[in-house]
Every structure is written in C-alpha cells, then in structure tokens.
Motif scaffolding. Structure first.
Motif, PDB file in Angstrom:
ATOM      1  N   TYR A  78       0.869  -1.183   0.000  1.00 18.72           N
ATOM      2  CA  TYR A  78       0.000   0.000   0.000  1.00 18.72           C
ATOM      3  C   TYR A  78       0.900   1.225   0.000  1.00 18.72           C
ATOM      4  CZ  TYR A  78      -2.561   3.793   2.375  1.00 18.72           C
ATOM      5  OH  TYR A  78      -3.068   5.006   2.746  1.00 18.72           O
ATOM      6  N   LEU A 110      -2.185  -1.515  -3.534  1.00 19.69           N
ATOM      7  CA  LEU A 110      -3.220  -0.476  -3.481  1.00 19.69           C
ATOM      8  C   LEU A 110      -2.505   0.872  -3.475  1.00 19.69           C
ATOM      9  CD1 LEU A 110      -5.561  -1.925  -0.700  1.00 19.69           C
ATOM     10  CD2 LEU A 110      -5.941  -1.963  -3.181  1.00 19.69           C
ATOM     11  N   GLN A 112      -3.193   4.830  -3.085  1.00 19.31           N
ATOM     12  CA  GLN A 112      -4.218   5.804  -2.704  1.00 19.31           C
ATOM     13  C   GLN A 112      -3.856   7.218  -3.150  1.00 19.31           C
ATOM     14  OE1 GLN A 112      -4.532   6.756   1.562  1.00 19.31           O
ATOM     15  NE2 GLN A 112      -6.743   6.967   1.335  1.00 19.31           N
ATOM     16  N   LEU A 163     -13.699   2.801   1.370  1.00 17.17           N
ATOM     17  CA  LEU A 163     -12.879   3.147   2.536  1.00 17.17           C
ATOM     18  C   LEU A 163     -13.724   3.560   3.738  1.00 17.17           C
ATOM     19  CD1 LEU A 163     -10.140   5.284   0.706  1.00 17.17           C
ATOM     20  CD2 LEU A 163     -10.023   2.867   1.389  1.00 17.17           C
ATOM     21  N   PRO A 203      -6.790   2.113   3.899  1.00 15.27           N
ATOM     22  CA  PRO A 203      -6.273   1.109   2.956  1.00 15.27           C
ATOM     23  C   PRO A 203      -5.371   0.060   3.607  1.00 15.27           C
ATOM     24  CG  PRO A 203      -6.104   3.311   2.014  1.00 15.27           C
ATOM     25  CD  PRO A 203      -6.475   3.488   3.466  1.00 15.27           C
TER      26      PRO A 203
END
Ligand code: TRP
Length: 372
Positions: A78, A110, A112, A163, A203
């Motif tokens: 992440y 992921l 963000q 989220l 996340p």
C-alpha cells in the motif's frame, strides 16, 4: 519551526537538516540492518540499489512480514500520493522501489490518491485544480510500470465507499487528543483534517476485507508518513487486523540548497513533463557542494555529502563503485561541478524521454488501473 534537534518532520512539512538516526529514535522505528538485508536478499536474489545504499533505511516489523511470507502468506503493498502538484524525479524513487517489491514478491498493490487531504490542507486550492493533478499524477504512477493485473488506484473522493466503512471504525477508536499530539493539530485546524488520518489509515485494512481474512500489508513511504501508521498500528489488533508493516525512505534533496525536492519550488525540481532544455537548465543552475572558484576547488576539493547532483547520480544512475570513485575524485579536487552536472544532464535526459513515452501510453490505461 525546527524543534530543539534542529529539524522537524510532519506529514506536511520537513524543516531543518534531518538527523535520521534521531528521527528513528523519536518515531520508535528500527534501522534496517545488514542482517535484515541478507534476509531480504534471499527472496529478491539481488538487492535494490535503494536498499544497499540505505535510501530505504528504516522499518517496522519487516522481520515479522518475512516470517509470514516464508510461511506462505502473501502480503499486499500500500502506498499513496497527495495530488497537490506535478510529479518530479524524486517522487519516482519510492514508486520504482515499490514496483521492485511488487515484482519480487508478486504482491498486489493499493495506491491511494488523497485528493481530499490536499483540498483540506491547502487554503487556496480548488477541487478542480486538485482533480487535474490527480489525473496527471495517475499517468505518472502508471508510467512507473506497475503490474496492471495486481495494482489498483483509489482516488479518495471517488472510491470513498470502499474506505468509509473502515474509516469510521478507525475514527471511532482515535481521539482528538491523540491526533493533536501525533500530527500537531490545534483548535484552529479544520475538522476535515482532524478526521482525515482515518481515511489514510483505511487502505491498511482493505486487503483483509478484499481477501476475507487478516492479510499482511507493507507500506513503502517516506518516513514523514509514519505518524499515520503509528496510530493505525495502535488500533489494528483491537479491530481484528494485523498491524501494517512499514519500510521508510529518507527525503530527496532538491536542486536548491539542502531541502527536499519540492513542487512548490519548480526551479529546484525536475518534473516528469520537463523537456530536455528545462532539464539542462535546472541541473546547470543546481546547487552543488563546490567551491566558489575553480582554483579553490582544485586546491581544497568539494563536498559531495551536501551535493544534490552527486546524490542523484549516485542513487539513480551509477553503480556504487563508480559513485564511490566520483566521491573520491570530488573530494580531492579532481572533478569540477560542471563535469558532474554534465553527467547528470546526460543521464537524466534519455531517462525522462523514455518515461514520457510511457506516460503518453498511460492515457489509455487509466480505467484499467482504477479501483472499481
Ligand atoms: N499523505 C500522502 C501525501 O501527502 C499520500 C498518501 C496516502 C500516502 N496514503 C499513503 C503516502 C500511503 C505513502 C503511503 O503524499
């Protein structure tokens, strides 16, 4: 204002000259040891330049993550970006590293984009402007070469439904006095900012939601983001998740005096959209560790330790061996600054031309990378 150590690091500002060893103590993280590097190398085969040179220098729980991995448990990656400006050379470094980890460990990622954060933080910014940067930044992210099958980009204002259920669970467990202490918020901080840390923490737990079981998560990020992970780690287990694991990088020097490369000082940053002339000009005008005159430099030598030109050559373009040689040459007065600048210009131009081609192609791949 820098504090008594002569520097200050928060997720929004870095001031003064950072003493990384002190920062590790202050934040309570661990230095990456040679032993840990050996352990990583068992899985990666080679060691990325950024690990060997300790650009990524600190961590939390990497040994735990490797224990899990060795037991057959895959981890997610992440990372993220606050889209408040254009992407420069420096930003690409942690992302390139993240791609390396993705490739070596076959990890899902992921990514963000905290457009909400940047809107809330900057007084003068409109959401339109942030959205433009969000799109532009996504092109850069894609151009880094992440695996499209295992990479998903989340734009906070667009994908908040994924989220929010996690964010409220987090928000309920974190008090105002905690975020005040951890982030330096005060009574005049807007309430959007005060609750934002829950959004950036979410996340960390999304992989577990997606996989339907507790799933390890590794966050590569500059160490200024650590406060977020500290609060997340405190509540993770109570919420039934693993604590997120971190690997921290140092900051990137700008081409100005000693500071981080910053989009708000465009003359000190090489953007991924700069053309060869701009690259040439910015590097030619860069600050260096040199002496005021050629004669003095020949006599006294220069200081590579404070020189961004040396730094970028070392981390981005040269082998450790040739960089060490450059270091010695520079210190002994055998090299003049314009020679190093020339080398950096020669290396950066083709790198950026190549990158810009991928960035162009990325325009057709945006939807493929966005979280559904
Ligand atoms: N707050 C970060 C920034 O301003 C963006 C971000 C969100 C991030 N999630 C992250 C950075 C995870 C690193 C890792 O740039």
């Amino acid at each position: 204002m820098p504090d008594q150590d002569g520097f200050k690091v928060t997720p929004w500002t870095v001031e003064g000259e950072v003493d990384y060893n002190k920062l590790v103590q202050e934040f309570g993280t661990q230095l990456i040891t040679d032993e840990l590097l050996e352990r990583i190398k068992k899985h990666t085969g080679d060691l990325h330049q950024f690990l060997r040179l300790k650009y990524f220098f600190s961590h939390r729980d990497l040994n735990w993550l490797l224990d899990r991995y060795e037991n057959g448990e895959k981890f997610y990656l992440y990372t993220g970006r606050g889209p408040s400006g254009s992407i420069h050379f420096g930003h690409l470094m942690p992302w390139t590293f993240t791609k390396y980890i993705q490739d070596k460990f076959d990890s899902k990622l992921l990514f963000q984009l905290t457009d909400d954060e940047k809107f809330l933080y900057h007084d003068e910014t409109s959401m339109d402007k942030i959205s433009k940067y969000t799109y532009e930044n996504i092109l850069d992210i894609i151009a880094v070469g992440f695996n499209p099958k295992s990479t998903k980009i989340l734009i906070d204002t667009k994908h908040i439904r994924h989220l929010y259920p996690i964010a409220i669970e987090i928000a309920k467990r974190v008090t105002y006095s905690t975020v005040k202490a951890v982030f330096g918020f005060h009574d005049s901080t807007n309430i959007g900012m005060i609750s934002f840390p829950a959004v950036q923490a979410s996340p960390c737990f999304l992989p577990s939601k997606i996989e339907g079981k507790p799933t390890p998560c590794l966050i590569p990020a500059a160490i200024d983001q650590d406060p977020y992970w500290r609060i997340t780690r405190d509540i993770a287990e109570k919420m039934g998740y693993y604590k997120p694991v971190q690997i921290h990088s140092k900051f990137l020097p700008g081409l100005g005096t000693n500071g981080k490369m910053s989009s708000s000082q465009p003359e000190t940053a090489i953007f991924t959209t700069d053309d060869p002339e701009q690259i040439q000009k910015k590097i030619s005008n860069s600050f260096t560790g040199g002496q005021p005159t050629v004669a003095l430099q020949r006599k006294l030598g220069a200081n590579p330790d404070i020189c961004p030109v040396f730094w970028y050559l070392r981390y981005m373009f040269e082998s450790e061996k040739s960089s060490d040689e450059r270091y010695i040459q520079c210190k002994s007065g055998g090299l003049l600054c314009h020679e190093c600048k020339h080398d950096l210009i020669d290396a950066t131009k083709p790198y950026m031309i190549e990158f810009q081609k991928k960035r162009e192609k990325a325009k057709d791949q945006v939807n493929e990378f966005l979280f559904e």
